[in-house]
Design an enzyme around this catalytic site. Structure first.
Site: not given
Ligand code: PEP
Ligand code: MG
Length: 550
Positions: A188, A430, A454, A501
């Protein structure tokens, strides 16, 4: 000059005086008492004081570093009410007729040793939390203040370890950086450091914590995980130059941070970050990403020499979700195969691996691997806004089969009484096949994310790994751009959003074009976020459309 290597928790360069922080080691003596009830009354009062302090810390953390990170102090309050912990303290006081400080110290040691010996990483890290609450209780019983790192001038804090409560109490104006000898990048404390956006190193080997370091000049190179003590002039000069360069970049960041990604004529864009590793989260926050648009989960598999367990994966996904504090985190299910090979998957040799058994094809043929990952993802979804994304889709029937498997996983979790969330589910577009049936895929899912790397490879029939074909690999090819436009249109017709993306999303020469196509999201490497934001806020999409489409 001395040089120490550590694990980077957050990048950047800090130069300044070193302050060695030593915990006020609490000397607890064992005293005999006359009345156990009176002693346990003192214990209850100290507990109430500790809970009050933790509530204060929780509020401070909430204001400064957000809800997800403040939760640790709520957890400490809950731990203070733990029946086993309190039962052990009471038992030691009554059976040995000893003071509460001694009973708390003994219980703290026993419990933290027990946690430290556990196999599970998450539970092991709780050892530090038990120690922290025990020290707080002892301080409250003896009327002392629970230690915090006080410095008078901006300093690099060097410590053996820092508890989360100590980290949050650091005065951000006086702390240039921190370097610890212990600590894991998943603790943490590390999560808090990332959110505080200061260069920080943990697990720094051989770090001395004495006068040979205290008060000396130091440099923390958070980006490369190096700590220099007493640097020579040459190093100091080079690091100052790096720091100036960083500061110039930061100048750009500062003006754009916190701004919305909205064009002059009001079109909004979601600007997310791509990550392959939990360590990338620091730069994601630093660059003000609106979320994570692609977490390439296969890297978790690639880093191991065996399948990662459900629990290992759950901890990683949960940490990402918590750190992103309510922002969308899109985790792509494993995309092994082609150039990303893992020996322990024991895949057969293939003539054309890029056209072979990869990504979702492995998941659908080996559902036990897929289900383990889905269980981890559904469980982690209870801790933040996770979305699941499936790669290499070519047909509606694949998506339907995936959804059936996902339902089976949820049913299992429900039956086992395991907590899980309801993540959004989307697909990567893709393959040319997915583009051509995107009108049919859209009603089945919550979003599309176009994988242009791709998509370019499969559309132009060019192996993206073959460097000899670099000149032919043209993601600006009209075939690719038309496909993107078609996917966005089909997504909008079905009322879902579509993003990009693949690497093309970060191509700044195309940002205006993507806006004109109506692309809703771009997920790019963290360093590209602010430069793209700059283009977005300076663009008038209507004007651009009328110039380019007449
Ligand atoms: C893509 O294909 O564009 C993509 C984002 O996935 P990867 O590069 O990991 O194949
Ligand atoms: Mg891909």
């Amino acid at each position: 000059m001395r040089i120490y290597d550590g694990k980077s928790v957050f990048g950047g360069i800090a130069i300044g005086r070193i302050h060695v922080y030593k915990k006020g080691e609490q000397q607890v003596s064992r005293r005999r008492i006359e009345d156990a009830d009176v002693e346990l009354c003192r214990y209850e009062e100290a507990k109430a004081e500790a809970i009050r302090q933790l509530a204060e810390l929780h509020d401070k953390a909430l204001r400064e570093i957000g809800e997800a990170n403040a939760a640790i102090f709520e957890m400490h309050q809950i731990m203070l009410d733990d029946e086993d912990y309190n039962g052990s303290v009471e038992n030691i006081v009554r059976s040995q007729m000893v003071n509460a400080e001694y009973a708390v110290a003994t219980t703290g040691d026993n419990f933290s040793q027990m946690f430290a010996a556990m196999e599970d990483d998450y539970m092991r890290e709780r050892a530090a939390d038990v120690k922290d609450i025990s020290e707080r209780l002892i301080a409250a019983l003896s009327g002392q203040e629970h230690g915090h790192a006080a410095t008078e001038e901006p300093s690099i804090i060097v410590a053996d370890d820092l508890a989360p409560s100590e980290t949050v109490q650091l005065d951000k104006n006086l702390v240039l950086s921190f370097v610890t000898a212990q600590g894991s990048t998943n603790s943490h404390t590390a999560i808090l450091a990332r959110t505080m956006a200061i260069p920080a190193l943990v697990s720094t080997s051989g770090l001395p914590l004495d006068d040979t370091v205290d008060g000396k000049m130091g440099i923390v190179d958070g980006t490369n995980g190096v700590f220099y003590v007493d640097p020579d002039e040459e190093t100091l000069g080079a690091m100052r130059a790096n720091q100036r360069e960083e500061a110039e970049k930061q100048g750009l960041l500062l003006t754009l941070k916190g701004k919305e990604n909205v064009t002059l004529d009001g079109q909004k864009l979601m600007l997310y970050a791509n990550i392959g590793n939990i360590k990338d989260l620091a730069t994601v926050l630093q660059n003000d990403a609106g979320g994570i648009g692609l977490f390439r989960s296969e890297f978790i598999y690639l880093e191991k020499d065996r399948f990662p367990t459900e629990e290992e994966q759950f901890q990683i996904y949960k940490q990402v979700a918590e750190t992103m504090a309510g922002k969308r985190v899109i985790i792509r299910t494993l995309d092994i195969g082609a150039d990303k090979q893992c020996d322990y998957f024991e895949m057969e040799k293939e003539e054309n691996p890029a056209l072979g058994c990869r990504a979702i094809r492995i998941c659908l043929t080996r559902p036990e691997i897929f289900k383990t990952q889905l269980r981890a993802l559904f469980r982690a979804s209870a801790f933040g806004k996770i979305a699941i994304m499936y790669p290499m889709i070519t047909s509606v029937s694949e998506v339907r089969r995936i959804k059936e498997i996902a339902e089976e996983v949820k049913e299992e979790l429900r039956e086992q009484g395991v907590l899980f969330g309801e993540p959004e589910q989307g697909v990567m577009i893709e393959t040319p096949a997915a583009v051509m049936v995107s009108d049919m895929l859209a009603p089945e899912v919550d979003f599309f994310s176009i994988g242009t790397n791709d998509l370019t490879q499969y559309t132009l029939a060019i192996d993206r790994q073959n460097t000899k074909l670099d000149d032919f690999y043209d993601p600006h090819h009209p075939a690719v751009l038309r496909m993107i436009s078609m996917v966005v249109e089909n997504a909008h017709k079905a009322g879902i959003w579509a993003g990009i993306c693949g690497e093309l999303g970060a191509d700044q020469t195309l940002t205006r074009e993507f806006l004109a196509m109506g692309v809703d999201e771009l997920s790019v490497s963290p360093g590209s976020i602010l430069p793209i934001r700059k283009i977005v806020i300076e663009t008038n999409v209507e004007e651009y459309r009328s110039k380019t489409r007449s």
